[in-house]
Write a protein that holds these residues in place. Structure first.
Motif, mmCIF file in Angstrom:
data_model
loop_
_atom_site.group_PDB
_atom_site.id
_atom_site.type_symbol
_atom_site.label_atom_id
_atom_site.label_comp_id
_atom_site.label_asym_id
_atom_site.label_seq_id
_atom_site.Cartn_x
_atom_site.Cartn_y
_atom_site.Cartn_z
ATOM 1 N N ASP A 1 0.866 14.841 -9.306
ATOM 2 C CA ASP A 1 0.163 14.352 -8.115
ATOM 3 C C ASP A 1 0.922 13.291 -7.334
ATOM 4 O O ASP A 1 0.349 12.583 -6.528
ATOM 5 C CB ASP A 1 -1.213 13.798 -8.527
ATOM 6 N N LEU A 2 2.219 13.206 -7.600
ATOM 7 C CA LEU A 2 3.026 12.214 -6.891
ATOM 8 C C LEU A 2 4.030 12.919 -5.984
ATOM 9 O O LEU A 2 4.809 13.745 -6.445
ATOM 10 C CB LEU A 2 3.769 11.326 -7.893
ATOM 11 N N VAL A 3 3.977 12.589 -4.693
ATOM 12 C CA VAL A 3 4.910 13.168 -3.737
ATOM 13 C C VAL A 3 5.669 12.038 -3.055
ATOM 14 O O VAL A 3 5.056 11.140 -2.488
ATOM 15 C CB VAL A 3 4.186 14.007 -2.666
ATOM 16 N N VAL A 4 6.990 12.081 -3.128
ATOM 17 C CA VAL A 4 7.800 11.077 -2.452
ATOM 18 C C VAL A 4 8.703 11.802 -1.452
ATOM 19 O O VAL A 4 9.602 12.537 -1.840
ATOM 20 C CB VAL A 4 8.652 10.269 -3.447
ATOM 21 N N ASP A 5 8.404 11.594 -0.182
ATOM 22 C CA ASP A 5 9.197 12.209 0.883
ATOM 23 C C ASP A 5 10.304 11.236 1.242
ATOM 24 O O ASP A 5 10.092 10.265 1.952
ATOM 25 C CB ASP A 5 8.297 12.486 2.083
ATOM 26 N N LEU A 6 11.497 11.519 0.709
ATOM 27 C CA LEU A 6 12.597 10.572 0.864
ATOM 28 C C LEU A 6 13.085 10.491 2.297
ATOM 29 O O LEU A 6 13.568 9.459 2.736
ATOM 30 C CB LEU A 6 13.740 10.972 -0.073
ATOM 31 N N ALA A 7 12.950 11.586 3.038
ATOM 32 C CA ALA A 7 13.417 11.573 4.420
ATOM 33 C C ALA A 7 12.507 10.725 5.302
ATOM 34 O O ALA A 7 12.960 10.024 6.190
ATOM 35 C CB ALA A 7 13.484 12.995 4.951
ATOM 36 N N ARG B 1 -2.185 11.670 -5.505
ATOM 37 C CA ARG B 1 -3.496 12.311 -5.577
ATOM 38 C C ARG B 1 -4.088 12.520 -4.175
ATOM 39 O O ARG B 1 -5.249 12.197 -3.928
ATOM 40 C CB ARG B 1 -4.458 11.498 -6.452
ATOM 41 N N GLY B 2 -3.232 12.960 -3.248
ATOM 42 C CA GLY B 2 -3.710 13.274 -1.912
ATOM 43 C C GLY B 2 -3.741 12.115 -0.946
ATOM 44 O O GLY B 2 -3.847 12.321 0.271
ATOM 45 N N HIS B 3 -3.649 10.911 -1.447
ATOM 46 C CA HIS B 3 -3.731 9.756 -0.564
ATOM 47 C C HIS B 3 -2.358 9.152 -0.312
ATOM 48 O O HIS B 3 -1.562 9.000 -1.236
ATOM 49 C CB HIS B 3 -4.642 8.673 -1.156
ATOM 50 N N GLU B 4 -2.143 8.770 0.936
ATOM 51 C CA GLU B 4 -0.891 8.120 1.260
ATOM 52 C C GLU B 4 -0.948 6.667 0.787
ATOM 53 O O GLU B 4 -1.968 6.002 0.928
ATOM 54 C CB GLU B 4 -0.654 8.165 2.768
ATOM 55 N N VAL B 5 0.168 6.237 0.195
ATOM 56 C CA VAL B 5 0.213 4.877 -0.362
ATOM 57 C C VAL B 5 1.167 4.024 0.453
ATOM 58 O O VAL B 5 2.240 4.467 0.828
ATOM 59 C CB VAL B 5 0.691 4.927 -1.833
ATOM 60 N N GLN B 6 0.753 2.794 0.699
ATOM 61 C CA GLN B 6 1.551 1.855 1.466
ATOM 62 C C GLN B 6 2.393 1.020 0.502
ATOM 63 O O GLN B 6 1.846 0.260 -0.294
ATOM 64 C CB GLN B 6 0.577 0.956 2.242
ATOM 65 N N LEU B 7 3.714 1.181 0.557
ATOM 66 C CA LEU B 7 4.567 0.406 -0.343
ATOM 67 C C LEU B 7 5.373 -0.621 0.457
ATOM 68 O O LEU B 7 5.735 -0.371 1.600
ATOM 69 C CB LEU B 7 5.531 1.327 -1.087
ATOM 70 N N THR B 8 5.640 -1.751 -0.160
ATOM 71 C CA THR B 8 6.535 -2.727 0.477
ATOM 72 C C THR B 8 7.961 -2.200 0.335
ATOM 73 O O THR B 8 8.221 -1.323 -0.488
ATOM 74 C CB THR B 8 6.436 -4.097 -0.213
ATOM 75 N N PRO B 9 8.889 -2.732 1.132
ATOM 76 C CA PRO B 9 10.273 -2.245 1.053
ATOM 77 C C PRO B 9 10.846 -2.291 -0.370
ATOM 78 O O PRO B 9 11.488 -1.335 -0.816
ATOM 79 C CB PRO B 9 11.025 -3.200 1.966
ATOM 80 N N THR B 10 10.611 -3.372 -1.084
ATOM 81 C CA THR B 10 11.147 -3.473 -2.447
ATOM 82 C C THR B 10 10.519 -2.432 -3.361
ATOM 83 O O THR B 10 11.211 -1.786 -4.143
ATOM 84 C CB THR B 10 10.891 -4.878 -3.023
#
Lengths: 230, 230
Positions: A136-142, A149-158
DNA sequence: CGCCATCTTGACACAATATTGACGCCTTTT
DNA sequence: AAAAGGCGTCAATATTGTGTCAAGATGGCG
């Protein structure tokens, strides 16, 4: 030589130059794709899977050097930068960002083709997937997007950098040292508390229960790894 | 970054240019070797084992493009060609002969250094990964992963260190002293109970039946060894 | 200038690992 | 056959490593 045609991506905002390059490249046996700005270029690398990229430095949305740096986070595609600027500083910046060559306009088509042959003759690295996905983890590197789990997660740059390093070495153990070097740079090898805090924060955001992580696994005494198996 | 200095071979018949390049390269941390003609250049590649070659096109005995072609028969060393000639035909010939880049004089030292970093970073990449494998035991020393009978095994740092030492001397008997020194360091030569406990723990994790070990064999009174034969 | 998000640092609880000691088995020696 | 020493295992305690929280520092931006 390979049987199938090589694929070239042309990135330039000027229609005339795109036309000119398309003509020359097609005549030399390439399949040509086009993009008119940096964002499109990154998408096109994912979609069209080119073997080589010809990138104009002056783009409307972001600098070509920036595009190069963003691309190098996850791709080894050969990049030949074109520019009207003949300043040494620009060349050094682009080459150090990850470009493979730098040509100043105007240039001869023959030279461009020869330089493309140079970057293409080195054995192609197996390209990593531009979009990483497990369970359930998707990381779009581009696009720098993370979905759990379907929800977009907000990550800090680090946090994103940390996750990116884990994802590009998915399944493998990365030592504290390796992670600190790749995310924080040289000279941070001893600051393992930085790693602990950021791993913790990352887990709060992507794990269902951070006490029982499903993705970011601790290898005690050694480092962390991103788990691939169920 | 690499600990050892990179080695550069400068090939030019003009003393002044060799001096200039030697100064610039030394200042940038390279060890510099010199050759004044094509024949010397080929010898120097064999003798001095440079990591990169900077080659002037106009040499007294043979053309730089010829040197490149001769070299490419057996060497992949990165070659950056320098030339006063800005003719497209010369560039194409040199690049197609196997040169990695072509700079027209005069050029900036910064640009030359950046282009050297470009050609060197792709040579630096392919690193052969030391992986030990025997029957059903796989120890990936680069990634710090251990797999037995298809299953990945979690080892504590001490257990892994112990296994690493055994594996890097596979088949040979390692005395208690040697093992204690290599895993725990100097001053632990007498603490053989540490060894016993950790060998035991390691066997629980990798042996099918630790009472009849298949991999970690006791050499009574001497030490242990990792068995290679079936 | 002050706000906001992010990064860094320190404190602490808790978990994993390392070390120690006890004990029983096996092999060798006498 | 008994004793001695080396070896393997288990369990306890000591030590070290890890996760989390929250306060302080930093830096970008209006």
């Amino acid at each position: 030589m390979s049987e199938t045609q090589l694929r070239a991506l042309v990135v330039d905002d000027e229609r005339a130059i795109r036309r000119f390059l398309r003509t020359s490249l097609t005549a030399n046996g390439y399949v040509v794709f086009e993009a008119t700005n940096g964002g499109e270029a990154l998408e096109a690398v994912v979609r069209d899977r080119p073997d080589v990229m010809i990138l104009d430095l002056g783009l409307p949305d972001m600098d070509g050097t920036q595009v190069t740096a963003r691309l190098r986070e996850w791709s080894h595609i050969p990049i030949i930068v074109l520019s009207v600027r003949d300043q040494e500083g620009d060349k050094i910046a682009a080459l150090d960002a990850g470009a493979d060559d730098y040509l100043t306009k105007p240039f001869g088509v023959g030279e461009l083709m020869a330089r493309m042959r140079v970057v293409l003759r080195r054995v192609a690295h197996p390209e990593p997937e531009p979009v990483f996905a497990t369970r359930d983890l998707v990381v779009d590197l581009a696009r720098r997007l993370v979905r759990v789990r379907g929800h977009e997660v907000q990550l800090t740059p680090t946090e994103y950098d940390l996750l990116r390093v884990l994802v590009t070495h998915a399944g493998k153990v990365l030592t504290h040292q390796q992670l600190l070097r790749q995310v924080w740079g040289l000279g941070y090898e001893g600051e393992s508390h930085l790693l602990r805090v950021n791993i913790s924060n990352l887990r709060q955001k992507i794990e269902r229960n951070s006490a029982r992580p499903e993705y970011i696994i601790t290898e005690p005494g050694v480092g962390y790894r991103l788990r691939l198996e169920i």
